[in-house]
Motif scaffolding. Structure first.
Motif, mmCIF file in Angstrom:
data_model
loop_
_atom_site.group_PDB
_atom_site.id
_atom_site.type_symbol
_atom_site.label_atom_id
_atom_site.label_comp_id
_atom_site.label_asym_id
_atom_site.label_seq_id
_atom_site.Cartn_x
_atom_site.Cartn_y
_atom_site.Cartn_z
ATOM 1 N N THR A 20 0.846 -1.190 0.000
ATOM 2 C CA THR A 20 0.000 0.000 0.000
ATOM 3 C C THR A 20 0.891 1.253 0.000
ATOM 4 N N LYS A 21 0.246 2.376 -0.287
ATOM 5 C CA LYS A 21 0.966 3.655 -0.284
ATOM 6 C C LYS A 21 1.639 3.890 1.068
ATOM 7 N N ASP A 22 0.909 3.627 2.154
ATOM 8 C CA ASP A 22 1.455 3.872 3.494
ATOM 9 C C ASP A 22 2.667 2.994 3.778
ATOM 10 N N GLU A 23 2.554 1.743 3.401
ATOM 11 C CA GLU A 23 3.676 0.817 3.649
ATOM 12 C C GLU A 23 4.906 1.220 2.835
ATOM 13 N N ILE A 24 4.666 1.656 1.635
ATOM 14 C CA ILE A 24 5.786 2.086 0.781
ATOM 15 C C ILE A 24 6.469 3.321 1.387
ATOM 16 N N LEU A 25 5.659 4.272 1.858
ATOM 17 C CA LEU A 25 6.245 5.482 2.466
ATOM 18 C C LEU A 25 7.119 5.098 3.660
ATOM 19 N N LYS A 26 6.632 4.165 4.486
ATOM 20 C CA LYS A 26 7.408 3.743 5.659
ATOM 21 C C LYS A 26 8.716 3.069 5.242
ATOM 22 N N GLU A 27 8.651 2.261 4.221
ATOM 23 C CA GLU A 27 9.881 1.587 3.758
ATOM 24 C C GLU A 27 10.892 2.585 3.207
ATOM 25 N N LEU A 28 10.389 3.567 2.506
ATOM 26 C CA LEU A 28 11.286 4.587 1.949
ATOM 27 C C LEU A 28 11.959 5.366 3.078
ATOM 28 N N ILE A 29 11.160 5.751 4.067
ATOM 29 C CA ILE A 29 11.711 6.511 5.201
ATOM 30 C C ILE A 29 12.783 5.682 5.907
ATOM 31 N N PHE A 99 11.039 8.223 -5.534
ATOM 32 C CA PHE A 99 12.178 9.038 -5.104
ATOM 33 C C PHE A 99 11.738 9.811 -3.864
ATOM 34 N N LEU A 100 12.404 9.588 -2.752
ATOM 35 C CA LEU A 100 12.077 10.300 -1.515
ATOM 36 C C LEU A 100 13.071 11.443 -1.318
ATOM 37 N N ILE A 101 12.550 12.617 -1.019
ATOM 38 C CA ILE A 101 13.434 13.769 -0.752
ATOM 39 C C ILE A 101 12.987 14.450 0.535
ATOM 40 N N ILE A 102 13.906 14.577 1.474
ATOM 41 C CA ILE A 102 13.620 15.281 2.731
ATOM 42 C C ILE A 102 14.710 16.329 2.934
ATOM 43 N N ALA A 103 14.281 17.538 3.241
ATOM 44 C CA ALA A 103 15.265 18.603 3.449
ATOM 45 C C ALA A 103 14.974 19.335 4.756
ATOM 46 N N PRO A 104 16.000 19.876 5.381
ATOM 47 C CA PRO A 104 15.751 20.698 6.581
ATOM 48 C C PRO A 104 15.076 22.012 6.171
ATOM 49 N N PRO A 105 14.422 22.687 7.118
ATOM 50 C CA PRO A 105 13.735 23.945 6.778
ATOM 51 C C PRO A 105 14.678 25.005 6.221
ATOM 52 N N LEU A 106 15.880 25.033 6.765
ATOM 53 C CA LEU A 106 16.858 26.013 6.280
ATOM 54 C C LEU A 106 18.059 25.275 5.737
ATOM 55 N N GLU A 107 18.468 25.636 4.547
ATOM 56 C CA GLU A 107 19.660 25.004 3.969
ATOM 57 C C GLU A 107 20.602 26.106 3.521
ATOM 58 N N VAL A 108 21.827 25.971 3.891
ATOM 59 C CA VAL A 108 22.808 26.967 3.475
ATOM 60 C C VAL A 108 22.963 26.929 1.958
ATOM 61 N N SER A 109 23.025 25.711 1.420
ATOM 62 C CA SER A 109 23.299 25.589 -0.016
ATOM 63 C C SER A 109 22.033 25.507 -0.876
ATOM 64 N N ASN A 110 20.859 25.524 -0.241
ATOM 65 C CA ASN A 110 19.605 25.558 -0.989
ATOM 66 C C ASN A 110 19.516 24.511 -2.090
#
Lengths: 150, 119
Positions: A20-29, A99-110
């Motif tokens: 399921t979508k939820d299970e896939i999200l958990k595996e990616l994380i 493709f999973l992408i997680i970024a911090p709220p502030l990034e020096v290099s954007n």
């Protein structure tokens, strides 16, 4: 900046088990190797983003993404589910590549938006979906990114 | 992690998402063009969720939250390498190296923002 620089073999799973979508999200994380609490928070954030609208962009590809305080640098992962999963994608087709992408709220290099844009651009190339389908190892995935020069 | 800290962290993440959609033209364009997201509608939904979560905060924390929010855009900030990423002043070593960090709701002694400690 090239996408290849952001991925490591540890962050790639070519045989996701989720149905399921939820299970896939958990595996990616889980590919990011964070602690349980951080994983839980990320899951909630990604679910909230998906509730606003699916990140399935068509051609069997989805790009779940968000910014969160639980990471201190840009993190990415790639997962493949050969059988595909219903993800409410734009084209209503099952999604096979994530493709999973997680970024911090502030990034020096954007890097967040450029990386998101490059992955979207990569995903739209005509032969990418079929090439992803034929991958046998994480290393081949990294090679494909390098070959495409994105 | 302290439950209130978790709520504050989620609120901050939602606010970040909202701010990017509202204020960052390139983010908005990306969300609309690549993901077919209705940005204005998404902002309304985010506002509702943020308000709903703010309502769950106990009065004392809520009052403190409101005070900080009236001064700063970011109410919660990370502590990285012993530095508050709100005001960029060092936090006490005992706080940043605490093994039970994030099990309490803590604030920066300099700027007052809520702190989330990460490695």
């Amino acid at each position: 900046m090239e996408l290849r620089e952001f991925f490591t073999e540890d962050g790639i799973n070519l045989d996701l088990k989720g149905e399921t979508k939820d299970e896939i999200l958990k595996e990616l994380i889980a590919l990011l190797g964070l602690d349980d609490k951080s994983e839980g928070i990320l899951y909630k954030m990604l679910k909230r983003r998906e509730n606003l609208g699916s990140t399935g962009i068509g051609k069997g590809i989805a790009i779940p993404h968000c910014r969160s305080l639980v990471v201190n640098r840009l993190r990415v992962a790639f997962g493949r589910k050969p059988a595909g999963v219903e993800f409410k994608a734009i084209d209503d087709q099952p999604v096979h590549n994530f493709f999973l992408i997680i970024a911090p709220p502030l990034e020096v290099s954007n890097q967040y938006l450029p990386v998101l844009g490059k992955i979207a651009q990569f995903s739209k190339e005509a032969d990418v979906a079929s090439r992803l389908e034929k991958l046998h190892s994480p290393n081949e995935f990294l090679g494909l990114l390098q070959e495409k020069g994105v | 992690m302290h439950p209130q800290l978790e709520t504050l962290l989620e609120i901050q993440d939602l606010k970040t998402q909202r701010r990017e959609l509202q204020e960052t033209a390139s983010e908005r364009a990306m969300q609309e063009e690549v993901f077919n997201l209705g940005a204005d509608q998404a902002i309304v939904q985010l506002d509702e969720k943020i308000a709903e979560m703010e309502d769950t905060l106990p009065t004392l924390t809520r009052n403190r939250y409101n005070r900080i929010a009236s001064r700063y855009e970011r109410v919660m900030v990370p502590v990285i390498g012993g530095t508050c990423y709100g005001c960029f002043v060092s936090v006490p070593t005992a706080l940043s190296s605490d093994a039970d960090r994030n099990n309490e709701v803590r604030a920066c002694q300099n700027c007052g923002r809520f702190l989330y400690l990460i490695d």
